[in-house]
Design an enzyme around this catalytic site. Sequence first.
Site, PDB file in Angstrom:
ATOM      1  N   GLN A  14     -85.526  60.403  50.025  1.00  0.00           N
ATOM      2  CA  GLN A  14     -84.739  59.814  51.111  1.00  0.00           C
ATOM      3  C   GLN A  14     -84.914  58.293  51.134  1.00  0.00           C
ATOM      4  O   GLN A  14     -86.015  57.808  51.389  1.00  0.00           O
ATOM      5  CB  GLN A  14     -85.212  60.401  52.445  1.00  0.00           C
ATOM      6  CG  GLN A  14     -84.476  59.868  53.653  1.00  0.00           C
ATOM      7  CD  GLN A  14     -85.173  60.252  54.957  1.00  0.00           C
ATOM      8  OE1 GLN A  14     -86.347  59.976  55.130  1.00  0.00           O
ATOM      9  NE2 GLN A  14     -84.447  60.879  55.859  1.00  0.00           N
ATOM     10  N   GLY A  15     -83.842  57.565  50.858  1.00  0.00           N
ATOM     11  CA  GLY A  15     -83.896  56.106  50.898  1.00  0.00           C
ATOM     12  C   GLY A  15     -83.219  55.589  52.156  1.00  0.00           C
ATOM     13  O   GLY A  15     -82.059  55.186  52.137  1.00  0.00           O
ATOM     14  N   GLU A  26     -81.104  71.858  62.597  1.00  0.00           N
ATOM     15  CA  GLU A  26     -82.488  72.155  62.960  1.00  0.00           C
ATOM     16  C   GLU A  26     -82.493  73.151  64.123  1.00  0.00           C
ATOM     17  O   GLU A  26     -81.958  72.886  65.169  1.00  0.00           O
ATOM     18  CB  GLU A  26     -83.105  70.810  63.341  1.00  0.00           C
ATOM     19  CG  GLU A  26     -84.229  70.843  64.308  1.00  0.00           C
ATOM     20  CD  GLU A  26     -85.395  71.503  63.676  1.00  0.00           C
ATOM     21  OE1 GLU A  26     -86.030  72.287  64.363  1.00  0.00           O
ATOM     22  OE2 GLU A  26     -85.633  71.263  62.491  1.00  0.00           O
ATOM     23  N   SER A  69     -90.580  58.286  49.943  1.00  0.00           N
ATOM     24  CA  SER A  69     -91.566  59.259  49.458  1.00  0.00           C
ATOM     25  C   SER A  69     -91.049  59.902  48.183  1.00  0.00           C
ATOM     26  O   SER A  69     -89.866  60.260  48.099  1.00  0.00           O
ATOM     27  CB  SER A  69     -91.808  60.347  50.501  1.00  0.00           C
ATOM     28  OG  SER A  69     -92.283  59.789  51.694  1.00  0.00           O
ATOM     29  N   GLU A 127     -94.566  55.968  69.319  1.00  0.00           N
ATOM     30  CA  GLU A 127     -93.954  55.132  70.362  1.00  0.00           C
ATOM     31  C   GLU A 127     -92.452  55.395  70.435  1.00  0.00           C
ATOM     32  O   GLU A 127     -91.873  55.491  71.521  1.00  0.00           O
ATOM     33  CB  GLU A 127     -94.201  53.645  70.075  1.00  0.00           C
ATOM     34  CG  GLU A 127     -95.661  53.219  70.218  1.00  0.00           C
ATOM     35  CD  GLU A 127     -96.552  53.741  69.105  1.00  0.00           C
ATOM     36  OE1 GLU A 127     -96.055  53.941  67.976  1.00  0.00           O
ATOM     37  OE2 GLU A 127     -97.753  53.975  69.350  1.00  0.00           O
ATOM     38  N   SER A 132     -85.403  53.866  55.104  1.00  0.00           N
ATOM     39  CA  SER A 132     -86.113  52.696  55.640  1.00  0.00           C
ATOM     40  C   SER A 132     -86.036  51.502  54.693  1.00  0.00           C
ATOM     41  O   SER A 132     -85.973  51.648  53.475  1.00  0.00           O
ATOM     42  CB  SER A 132     -87.587  53.036  55.840  1.00  0.00           C
ATOM     43  OG  SER A 132     -87.715  54.170  56.653  1.00  0.00           O
TER      44      SER A 132
HETATM   45  C1  LIG Z   1     -96.102  58.741  55.065  1.00  0.00           C
HETATM   46  C2  LIG Z   1     -94.765  58.137  55.315  1.00  0.00           C
HETATM   47  C3  LIG Z   1     -93.665  58.650  54.652  1.00  0.00           C
HETATM   48  C4  LIG Z   1     -92.433  58.078  54.828  1.00  0.00           C
HETATM   49  N1  LIG Z   1     -91.373  58.564  54.099  1.00  0.00           N
HETATM   50  C5  LIG Z   1     -90.183  57.963  54.185  1.00  0.00           C
HETATM   51  C6  LIG Z   1     -89.109  58.369  53.352  1.00  0.00           C
HETATM   52  O1  LIG Z   1     -89.244  59.269  52.517  1.00  0.00           O
HETATM   53  N2  LIG Z   1     -87.937  57.722  53.448  1.00  0.00           N
HETATM   54  C7  LIG Z   1     -87.743  56.726  54.350  1.00  0.00           C
HETATM   55  O2  LIG Z   1     -86.634  56.208  54.398  1.00  0.00           O
HETATM   56  N3  LIG Z   1     -88.734  56.297  55.174  1.00  0.00           N
HETATM   57  C8  LIG Z   1     -89.948  56.892  55.107  1.00  0.00           C
HETATM   58  N4  LIG Z   1     -90.992  56.459  55.907  1.00  0.00           N
HETATM   59  C9  LIG Z   1     -90.769  55.324  56.786  1.00  0.00           C
HETATM   60  C10 LIG Z   1     -90.905  55.630  58.262  1.00  0.00           C
HETATM   61  O3  LIG Z   1     -89.739  56.243  58.732  1.00  0.00           O
HETATM   62  C11 LIG Z   1     -91.177  54.291  58.971  1.00  0.00           C
HETATM   63  O4  LIG Z   1     -92.465  53.864  58.573  1.00  0.00           O
HETATM   64  C12 LIG Z   1     -91.128  54.397  60.458  1.00  0.00           C
HETATM   65  O5  LIG Z   1     -89.827  54.653  60.897  1.00  0.00           O
HETATM   66  C13 LIG Z   1     -91.662  53.126  61.140  1.00  0.00           C
HETATM   67  O6  LIG Z   1     -91.091  51.974  60.628  1.00  0.00           O
HETATM   68  P1  LIG Z   1     -92.003  50.737  60.198  1.00  0.00           P
HETATM   69  O7  LIG Z   1     -93.028  51.268  59.257  1.00  0.00           O
HETATM   70  O8  LIG Z   1     -91.129  49.663  59.712  1.00  0.00           O
HETATM   71  O9  LIG Z   1     -92.744  50.284  61.498  1.00  0.00           O
HETATM   72  P2  LIG Z   1     -92.136  49.348  62.645  1.00  0.00           P
HETATM   73  O10 LIG Z   1     -90.838  49.878  63.072  1.00  0.00           O
HETATM   74  O11 LIG Z   1     -92.219  47.932  62.213  1.00  0.00           O
HETATM   75  O12 LIG Z   1     -93.184  49.604  63.783  1.00  0.00           O
HETATM   76  C14 LIG Z   1     -94.423  48.876  63.940  1.00  0.00           C
HETATM   77  C15 LIG Z   1     -95.022  49.244  65.283  1.00  0.00           C
HETATM   78  O13 LIG Z   1     -94.112  48.856  66.324  1.00  0.00           O
HETATM   79  C16 LIG Z   1     -93.768  49.945  67.128  1.00  0.00           C
HETATM   80  N5  LIG Z   1     -92.378  49.872  67.565  1.00  0.00           N
HETATM   81  C17 LIG Z   1     -91.278  49.591  66.820  1.00  0.00           C
HETATM   82  N6  LIG Z   1     -90.176  49.679  67.553  1.00  0.00           N
HETATM   83  C18 LIG Z   1     -90.568  50.028  68.802  1.00  0.00           C
HETATM   84  C19 LIG Z   1     -89.882  50.278  70.019  1.00  0.00           C
HETATM   85  N7  LIG Z   1     -88.552  50.221  70.117  1.00  0.00           N
HETATM   86  N8  LIG Z   1     -90.616  50.624  71.087  1.00  0.00           N
HETATM   87  C20 LIG Z   1     -91.979  50.702  71.015  1.00  0.00           C
HETATM   88  N9  LIG Z   1     -92.667  50.475  69.907  1.00  0.00           N
HETATM   89  C21 LIG Z   1     -91.964  50.144  68.808  1.00  0.00           C
HETATM   90  C22 LIG Z   1     -93.993  51.171  66.239  1.00  0.00           C
HETATM   91  O14 LIG Z   1     -94.192  52.341  66.999  1.00  0.00           O
HETATM   92  C23 LIG Z   1     -95.213  50.753  65.446  1.00  0.00           C
HETATM   93  O15 LIG Z   1     -96.370  51.015  66.205  1.00  0.00           O
HETATM   94  C24 LIG Z   1     -92.260  57.000  55.724  1.00  0.00           C
HETATM   95  C25 LIG Z   1     -93.359  56.507  56.409  1.00  0.00           C
HETATM   96  C26 LIG Z   1     -94.617  57.052  56.207  1.00  0.00           C
HETATM   97  C27 LIG Z   1     -95.788  56.462  56.937  1.00  0.00           C
END
Ligand SMILES: Cc1cc2nc3c(=O)[nH]c(=O)nc-3n(C[C@H](O)[C@H](O)[C@H](O)COP(=O)(O)OP(=O)(O)OC[C@H]3O[C@@H](n4cnc5c(N)ncnc54)[C@H](O)[C@@H]3O)c2cc1C
Lengths: 343, 387
Positions: B125-126, B243, B160, B372, B128
């Site tokens: 899944q691409g 789902e 992933s 969050e 993020s």
């Molecule tokens: C193990 C793992 C597997 C993953 N696999 C995939 C995958 O296969 N494909 C894919 O596309 N993505 C994948 N992801 C990405 C995942 O969806 C994102 O990491 C996630 O959505 C959070 O985005 P970010 O890492 O940019 O954090 P950010 O969005 O930058 O968040 C940083 C912090 O800010 C907080 N925050 C952000 N916005 C808000 C808000 N509106 N209100 C309150 N707090 C907020 C968050 O909760 C977090 O604590 C994966 C992530 C992990 C850890």
Amino acid sequence: MDLLPTQEQQQIIDTAASFLANEFPINQLLGAPNSDTRISREHLQKIAQLGWLGIGLPEELQGVGYGLSEEALLFVELGRNLMPPSLLGSVLGGRLAGLCGEHERMRSLLDGDIKVALAISHPGSETKIGKSISGEFLIYEPHEADLLLVADEGGAALLPLKSMQTTEDDRCIDETLGVSSAIAKNVPVLCYLPAENDHLFLRGTILVSAMLLGIAEATLARSVDYAKQREQFGKVIGSFQAIKHYCAEMAVRCESVRSMLYHTSITFQAQSPAGVFDACSLKALAIEAAQYNANTAIQIHGGMGFTREMDIHLFVKRAQVLGTLFGGERYHLRRLLCEPVVD
Amino acid sequence: MNLDFTPQQLQFREQVRDWLQAHKPSEPRPDDGAEGRAFDLAWQKTLYTGGWAGINWPKAYGGQGFDTFQQLIFLMEYAKSGAPGDHYRFNGLNLAGPTIIACGDEEQRKTHLPPILKGDVIWCQGFSEPSAGSDLASLKTRAIVDGDELIVTGSKIWTSWARFADWQQLLVRTDADAPKHAGISWVINRMDNPGMEIRPIHDMAGGSDLHEVFYDEVRIPLKNIVGGINNGWRVSMAQLSFERGTAFMPSQIETQKTIEELIELARNTRLDDGRLAIDDDHIAFQLAKLRAETRSLLAMTLLGISRNERSGMPGPEGSMLKLFQSELYKRITTVALDIVGADRARLSGLTGRWPQAFLGSFANTLGGGTSEVMRNIIGERYLGLPK
Ligand SMILES: Cc1cc2nc3c(=O)[nH]c(=O)nc-3n(C[C@H](O)[C@H](O)[C@H](O)COP(=O)(O)OP(=O)(O)OC[C@H]3O[C@@H](n4cnc5c(N)ncnc54)[C@H](O)[C@@H]3O)c2cc1C
């Protein structure tokens, strides 16, 4: 498999909710003097006429013939409306008398002619509950009570309140309830039911948990309403994440306890091995949920939450009292850890 | 209110149990990526041959078309049997496949669905991007229409399993001028497409299943757009309607196994003061509380399924379960560290799995939407609080 209430069960919930809102509005409790007479004898009889006190008793025992699930649903509404725990005394007392074959006593309990106060072992005192009882007890709502219900894991008993040597009236943390302490030395009881015949202690655990769920839900609902309407910094406070996330945490706790209550009411009624496991889990979760939600609700209501003009504090206090009935958090957690794994 | 299964359902349960007992792999899944991929595909082939592939997919598309209760029973038995988890198969079976079923055209369905079921392909899944995480709709990877192709330029992150995948569900911006939710398209992309570069990311738990993926004028046929151009946000939401509340069953049973194993560990592990861990009040109460919470996770799952079954619509339970389960798992692994004591320092040996689980647990409250963001969703969509 369907864990949701049936239509008939939903009707029980709706009827109870509207009756309680009309007959026992919570604002009656605001500014009331310390007392435990919210339910007069006439009130109790009126409630009895609805069949509530015998709702979970089989028809052979002149009950309504529903099971623990329906009883639990009713107690959620009673808890939500801050109805006194002595109603639980009446329900369990009626059951106890019925199962002991004391039909006349059962009838007067189910008809609301007799008020039953709940007593718990005083923390730290050695108590014995059997054909006679000994020890130090805390009694909730002693005023106008005729009988006393005491229960532990071994069994449950009914005895005349008069036969206990009650000491002075104490002030209860919950100003809508009275509390006093009593000492018993080999006081004979009217009837005693060993837990093998019917586990009244754990049934009480489940029904108190239902009342705690009512508190958790009521305080969530009040918080969400307030958060949608109170404005600061030019916005309603519910738009602030600090408040929103509190509410979300409260909602998850309600969902978790409601699910567990439904699940437990089924496994316990079926006398499956999971029944005890579930009941102990439920009580621990229900105490945490009610206390977290009620306490958090004060914070969400700001300074107003700290006053007696609003009813939130009554939920905080009631949650503390209910937590002590039929085993506290530590008691049930310890017991849960001793249970074998269930599917 | 009842927990009863019908005689047919009970018979079905026996059938599932027997088949899994006879067919589940006896060796553990290899950690290595390439070997893991081969293992996952082989297991999927076995499931396909046995008639258990795509339990929640309609029969018309090669699935088993099981009703919610059959799915529930299957997943319960599956998790109890100790059969291997979804791992690399997850995306194809639970996300990409269902999306193509719901929003794809006949050709897309014919081309892509059978290989997923038969265990021929792995999907990733691409979604993020470096600057579009929680705020996914702000994604920037550009796709320009050129004849019958899209030309894609940009980058994705956290993909992933990317380097072990054959196909990808990719979100791209096809209209830069439209409001942010309106200019996105959901496309099918081959992972060996020229112009792509895939770099593994090393995570704190020692894994390297996450990736950065770079796109430099990558050409994707227009016919690979699913559900219409600029309609990608709606398409990715369609997954949700697929789902039925059973999605949390496997992790619920995993959590139950984990807490029971931890309680067993506490009964057999001595603390530095010589007592058994279970005899320490603080540890005992935490364990009991986790046990109670895990039990309520089961009840919540069943209540959620009952609600979906009545309303035909996924409710708010999804976000509540995700939040509850991932935070609970994190607490379990933290208590585990207390129990193993100084052995927390060793990732190998008999107790090595516990500090390892602790390190891995951080992924649960981030991936698939952070805690969050879950609290925002519960507050706004379930409780109706304003944004
Ligand atoms: C193990 C793992 C597997 C993953 N696999 C995939 C995958 O296969 N494909 C894919 O596309 N993505 C994948 N992801 C990405 C995942 O969806 C994102 O990491 C996630 O959505 C959070 O985005 P970010 O890492 O940019 O954090 P950010 O969005 O930058 O968040 C940083 C912090 O800010 C907080 N925050 C952000 N916005 C808000 C808000 N509106 N209100 C309150 N707090 C907020 C968050 O909760 C977090 O604590 C994966 C992530 C992990 C850890």
